[in-house]
Design a protein around this motif. Structure first.
Motif, PDB file in Angstrom:
ATOM      1  N   ILE A 111       0.833  -1.205   0.000  1.00 36.36           N
ATOM      2  CA  ILE A 111       0.000   0.000   0.000  1.00 36.36           C
ATOM      3  C   ILE A 111       0.867   1.255   0.000  1.00 36.36           C
ATOM      4  O   ILE A 111       0.615   2.204  -0.753  1.00 36.36           O
ATOM      5  CB  ILE A 111      -0.949  -0.011   1.208  1.00 36.36           C
ATOM      6  N   TYR A 115       0.984   4.098  -3.098  1.00 37.71           N
ATOM      7  CA  TYR A 115       0.758   5.547  -2.986  1.00 37.71           C
ATOM      8  C   TYR A 115       2.030   6.329  -3.285  1.00 37.71           C
ATOM      9  O   TYR A 115       1.957   7.495  -3.720  1.00 37.71           O
ATOM     10  CB  TYR A 115       0.198   5.879  -1.602  1.00 37.71           C
ATOM     11  N   SER A 145      -6.390   3.821   3.551  1.00 35.33           N
ATOM     12  CA  SER A 145      -6.059   2.492   3.044  1.00 35.33           C
ATOM     13  C   SER A 145      -5.237   1.697   4.052  1.00 35.33           C
ATOM     14  O   SER A 145      -5.446   0.485   4.221  1.00 35.33           O
ATOM     15  CB  SER A 145      -5.286   2.611   1.723  1.00 35.33           C
ATOM     16  N   PRO A 149      -6.689  -2.174   5.215  1.00 38.35           N
ATOM     17  CA  PRO A 149      -5.951  -2.751   4.080  1.00 38.35           C
ATOM     18  C   PRO A 149      -6.751  -3.770   3.271  1.00 38.35           C
ATOM     19  O   PRO A 149      -6.600  -3.848   2.051  1.00 38.35           O
ATOM     20  CB  PRO A 149      -4.739  -3.413   4.752  1.00 38.35           C
ATOM     21  N   TYR A 152      -8.783  -2.003   0.830  1.00 39.83           N
ATOM     22  CA  TYR A 152      -7.929  -1.413  -0.200  1.00 39.83           C
ATOM     23  C   TYR A 152      -7.758  -2.377  -1.375  1.00 39.83           C
ATOM     24  O   TYR A 152      -7.887  -1.987  -2.542  1.00 39.83           O
ATOM     25  CB  TYR A 152      -6.566  -1.060   0.389  1.00 39.83           C
TER      26      TYR A 152
END
Length: 390
Positions: A111, A115, A145, A149, A152
């Motif tokens: 994650i 990003y 997120s 998770p 996500y």
């Protein structure tokens, strides 16, 4: 050249004649037919549709999507930035390979890297307030997120199937007829927005089926497939079945776009990619896709869970490579604003001058680079059109 106003309010020039599509009715009708067939198949056997589609077209559509994105948006994906993206995505590949061993830490690391890709894309393609605003939104989304998770990854799974809408919306600027362009875009909204909404609202519940059917020997009762496409709290409910059906339908259309549609109607992107990577010709790319599909079919048959994990890791390259382009399409990055066919030397992101790229001849039709209703000299992806966007 005339101008077209985009939803965001900015003005975008119409495409160069070399890539103009003068008769789009047949293309629109074929896409509409594919929508109907994909929906019928997905409603009748969503688990089998998702699994068989993955086996047959998973790797191939990865390769064809990478070819299109790198060819069409070469102005954005210059070498220094592309090398950074590949490094970050390779980190995600490692995270996905380790997820089965160390679990949550690997997911959180993915994650963060995901990003980081968006933040790097904002730095590369945006200026001033737009860059700061993008970083603020990216930071807030990353915080949410990291807190949730599991959600996500479900959102990422479905978002990946939505992304073709933006590429098709941008491509449709080539359609010279306003009515034809509107009809083409309406069909895309039909399969990306309207039909999934109808399914999620439960209006087609009577047609849903949880039977794995002919793939039972591969996936058992299909609960792993269901869980991957549904919110955690809904995987064992009728809502979970709706999400699975939406996923199966949109994945099928996703393959239609990347395997059947864009290779045919956007030969300039294929030509630009081959000018950039000459040894990856169309026939070689398709051959590699089919060979990989055969190998993964064996792997899926032996151990579906392990095969899916390996596929998901390798698929990170195409899934995350599209995110910077999606950001650029949504906000109008400066990297997409280079005038088409501009004379004189161009400058890469490092600031060095390079001579203009000469026109690139299209590869043979077997490579998927000869498009219907497109002029043979189409090479606009080498010099992207001004300010593309949905």
């Amino acid at each position: 050249m005339t101008a077209e106003t985009r939803p965001g309010g900015s003005v975008s020039d119409t495409p160069a004649p070399s890539v103009a599509v003068h008769r789009s009715g047949t293309i629109t009708l074929l896409v509409l037919t594919a929508v109907g067939l994909s929906l019928a198949i997905a409603l009748g056997a969503p688990i089998a549709t998702a699994v068989i589609g993955l086996i047959l077209f998973g790797i191939l559509h990865n390769l064809l999507e990478i070819r299109y994105v790198m060819g069409r948006f070469s102005g954005l994906l210059g070498r220094p930035f592309l090398e950074l993206l590949l490094a970050l995505i390779s980190g995600i590949v490692v995270c996905r390979l380790l997820a089965g061993v160390i679990g949550r830490p690997a997911q959180l690391a993915e994650i963060v890297l995901g990003y980081a890709i968006l933040a790097a894309a904002a730095r590369h393609g945006l200026d001033g307030r737009r860059r700061v605003a993008a970083w603020a939104v990216i930071g807030a989304a990353a915080a949410v997120s990291l807190s949730f998770p599991t959600y996500y990854f479900v959102v990422l799974t479905h978002l990946h199937n939505v992304v073709p809408l933006f590429f098709l919306w941008e491509w449709s600027r080539r359609i010279t007829s306003r009515r034809g362009r509107q009809a083409f875009r309406a069909v895309q909204l039909l399969w990306v927005v309207a039909i999934p909404a109808v399914i999620l609202l439960g209006l087609l519940d009577g047609s849903l089926s949880a039977d794995p059917g002919i793939v039972r020997s591969v996936v058992g009762d299909g609960q792993t497939v269901l869980a991957a496409s549904s919110p955690p709290s809904a995987s064992a409910t009728v809502l979970g079945m709706r999400f699975l059906t939406v996923f199966a339908f949109m994945q099928t259309m996703h393959y239609v776009v990347w395997v059947a549609l864009l290779p045919r109607v956007a030969p300039d992107a294929s030509a630009a990619f081959e000018a950039r990577v000459p040894w990856v010709t169309g026939p070689r790319l398709w051959a590699a896709g089919f060979v990989a599909a055969a190998l993964f079919a064996v792997l899926f048959g032996l151990d579906f869970a392990q095969g899916k994990a390996l596929y998901a890791a390798l698929a990170s390259y195409h899934a995350y490579l599209e995110l910077p382009v999606l950001l650029a399409l949504l906000v109008g990055a400066r990297s997409l604003s280079a005038p088409a066919g501009s004379a004189g030397p161009r400058r890469d992101s490092a600031g060095s001058g390079t001579p203009p790229t000469p026109p690139t001849p299209l590869p043979p039709a077997g490579g998927g680079s000869r498009g219907a209703d497109l002029r043979p000299e189409a090479t606009a992806a080498v010099a992207p059109e001004p300010e593309v966007g949905p």
